[in-house]
Design a protein around this motif. Structure first.
Motif, PDB file in Angstrom:
ATOM      1  N   ILE A  18       0.845  -1.183   0.000  1.00  0.00           N
ATOM      2  CA  ILE A  18       0.000   0.000   0.000  1.00  0.00           C
ATOM      3  C   ILE A  18       0.885   1.238   0.000  1.00  0.00           C
ATOM      4  N   TRP A  19       0.613   2.164  -0.907  1.00  0.00           N
ATOM      5  CA  TRP A  19       1.378   3.393  -1.047  1.00  0.00           C
ATOM      6  C   TRP A  19       0.519   4.594  -0.672  1.00  0.00           C
ATOM      7  N   ASP A  23       3.157  10.240  -2.059  1.00  0.00           N
ATOM      8  CA  ASP A  23       4.525   9.717  -2.115  1.00  0.00           C
ATOM      9  C   ASP A  23       4.804   9.029  -3.445  1.00  0.00           C
ATOM     10  N   TYR A  24       3.848   8.258  -3.924  1.00  0.00           N
ATOM     11  CA  TYR A  24       4.013   7.567  -5.203  1.00  0.00           C
ATOM     12  C   TYR A  24       4.177   8.578  -6.336  1.00  0.00           C
ATOM     13  N   MET A  38      -5.591  10.911  -9.254  1.00  0.00           N
ATOM     14  CA  MET A  38      -5.439   9.644  -8.534  1.00  0.00           C
ATOM     15  C   MET A  38      -6.059   9.720  -7.137  1.00  0.00           C
ATOM     16  N   ARG A  39      -5.982  10.885  -6.508  1.00  0.00           N
ATOM     17  CA  ARG A  39      -6.614  11.041  -5.195  1.00  0.00           C
ATOM     18  C   ARG A  39      -8.132  10.956  -5.304  1.00  0.00           C
ATOM     19  N   GLN A  40      -8.688  11.469  -6.396  1.00  0.00           N
ATOM     20  CA  GLN A  40     -10.131  11.363  -6.595  1.00  0.00           C
ATOM     21  C   GLN A  40     -10.540   9.916  -6.814  1.00  0.00           C
ATOM     22  N   LEU A  41      -9.694   9.157  -7.495  1.00  0.00           N
ATOM     23  CA  LEU A  41     -10.003   7.748  -7.746  1.00  0.00           C
ATOM     24  C   LEU A  41      -9.878   6.888  -6.496  1.00  0.00           C
ATOM     25  N   GLU A  50      -2.827  -0.725  -8.423  1.00  0.00           N
ATOM     26  CA  GLU A  50      -3.827   0.279  -8.798  1.00  0.00           C
ATOM     27  C   GLU A  50      -3.150   1.556  -9.277  1.00  0.00           C
ATOM     28  N   LEU A  51      -2.132   1.980  -8.573  1.00  0.00           N
ATOM     29  CA  LEU A  51      -1.439   3.203  -8.950  1.00  0.00           C
ATOM     30  C   LEU A  51      -0.702   3.043 -10.268  1.00  0.00           C
TER      31      LEU A  51
END
Length: 63
Positions: A18-19, A23-24, A38-41, A50-51
């Motif tokens: 988990i990231w 940071d990713y 990505m934060r919305q997803l 996922e990322l």
């Protein structure tokens, strides 16, 4: 030729890491717009798979 793989033999620790999304994005040089998307997803945390598969990044040769 195919081979049967037992479930016990698989190493799933790396794929389930988990990231933190911020940071990713910082580590992989993803811009603010990509990080916001990505934060919305996913929210603040997501798995590495996922990322990795949801990054929209243009190739370096296409400027």
């Amino acid at each position: 030729m195919s081979t049967h793989i037992k479930e016990v033999d698989l190493d799933t620790k790396k794929s389930l890491r988990i990231w933190s999304v911020s940071d990713y994005c910082r580590q992989h040089q993803i811009g603010e717009a990509g990080e916001r998307r990505m934060r919305q997803l996913f929210g603040h945390y997501a798995s590495a798979g996922e990322l990795r598969y949801n990054v929209n990044k243009n190739p370096r040769w296409r400027v």
